[in-house]
Design an enzyme around this catalytic site. Structure first.
Site, short mmCIF file in Angstrom:
data_model
loop_
_atom_site.label_atom_id
_atom_site.label_comp_id
_atom_site.label_asym_id
_atom_site.label_seq_id
_atom_site.Cartn_x
_atom_site.Cartn_y
_atom_site.Cartn_z
N ASP A 102 -45.81 9.54 -29.71
CA ASP A 102 -44.67 9.66 -28.18
C ASP A 102 -43.35 9.05 -28.33
O ASP A 102 -43.07 8.15 -29.33
CB ASP A 102 -45.49 8.67 -27.21
CG ASP A 102 -46.96 9.60 -26.93
OD1 ASP A 102 -47.22 10.76 -27.54
OD2 ASP A 102 -47.46 9.17 -25.70
N HIS A 249 -46.53 5.90 -31.44
CA HIS A 249 -45.11 5.97 -31.28
C HIS A 249 -44.20 6.18 -32.40
O HIS A 249 -44.47 5.40 -33.30
CB HIS A 249 -44.73 4.93 -30.19
CG HIS A 249 -45.61 4.90 -28.89
ND1 HIS A 249 -46.92 4.56 -29.03
CD2 HIS A 249 -45.27 5.31 -27.65
CE1 HIS A 249 -47.43 4.55 -27.68
NE2 HIS A 249 -46.25 4.99 -26.94
#
Length: 296
Positions: A102, A249
């Site tokens: 992400d 992430h």
């Protein structure tokens, strides 16, 4: 991008602090983590180092019985998982494991993640922020060129979108889709992930109307908080099971610990599971023609 602390994140931090104080005062061991994640996290001190001097913790390396099932078909939005938050997907649905990243693309971390995935011949899913896409279109092109799946992650990582108007939500999603299309024309965008996992029925419905399945997760090492490398490794390796969607992430803050952890996670997970990107095309109905999702 500037760091954001949503009300939910501030509340979570306060609760954790009170729990720690209570544990000291009354000698109780309290534990608990939320599922929430945020786009940014405070960077550790410049001299902070990962705490893992060598190999990661001992976890099974032998491959389990691979799933005989075909990848989840897509094209039109996938049917919602009724066990997920407001119908968002929390399982790949076929026993395979999906790695998702992400808050990118980010010039400091995305290329490092791509290099590691390429090394182990693994494909993943990248949930992109529209503002980042607009600023770094060449990174979007690199992700697409390596065969990874693209997921819309809103324009500016608004974690409080659930309480806003339909027109606002549509704008957040559409601007991001338009930016991805401008950076890499023709790229399928079949998934939407709500920042913070703060879903609502309206968000899921709008995403569906825009041709995107809502993508949540089932394994969250909370690497956005920059925990110790060993913590990221332990969480992912111990909690991942067949069908897991793993959240990590490649943007939003210091991701050096995530990069270090991937050096242990990728070879281990690749041996234990069939790793797949979230699919964007309908596979052949003939099982003999279906190729492994992480094939070179």
């Amino acid at each position: 991008m500037s760091e954001r602390w949503s009300p939910r994140r501030r509340y979570t931090a306060a609760v954790i602090a009170m729990m720690m104080v209570a544990a000291v005062l009354i000698g109780l061991g309290l534990a608990g983590v939320g599922r929430h994640h945020a786009q940014t996290a405070a960077r550790p001190d410049s001299g902070a180092q990962a705490d893992r001097p060598g190999a990661g913790p001992a976890f099974p390396s032998a491959s389990p019985t691979p799933s005989p099932s075909a990848p989840v078909p897509s094209g039109p939005p996938l049917p919602p998982d009724p066990t997920g938050p407001d119908g968002a997907l929390t399982d790949t649905g076929n026993g395979n494991v999906a790695l998702t990243f992400d808050d990118g693309p980010n010039p400091d971390w995305t290329l490092q993640v791509l290099a590691l995935l390429r090394q182990y011949k693994i494909h993943a899913t990248f949930c992109l922020i529209g503002e980042q896409v607009q600023e770094y279109p060449q990174l979007v092109q690199a992700i697409v060129a390596d065969g990874h799946t693209i997921c819309n992650h809103s324009w500016d990582h608004d974690e409080e979108m659930a309480g806003k108007s339909e027109s606002y939500i549509r704008s957040e999603l559409q601007r991001t889709t338009d930016a991805i299309e401008a950076a890499a024309p023709g790229t399928p965008i079949k998934y939407y992930r709500q920042p913070g996992g703060n879903w609502s029925p309206q968000i899921v419905q709008i995403a569906t109307e825009m041709g995107m399945s809502s993508l949540d997760w089932s394994v969250d090492p909370q690497d956005w908080t920059v925990p110790a490398v060993s913590t990221i490794e332990n969480t992912v390796l111990s909690q991942t099971t067949t069908g897991s969607i793993v959240l990590m992430h490649d943007g939003g803050g210091d991701r050096s610990h995530t990069i270090s952890a991937l050096g242990v996670l990728l070879p281990n997970l690749e041996q234990r599971f069939h790793l797949q990107p979230m699919p964007t095309v309908v596979p052949s109905q003939d099982p003999d023609e279906i190729k492994p999702s992480n094939a070179a």
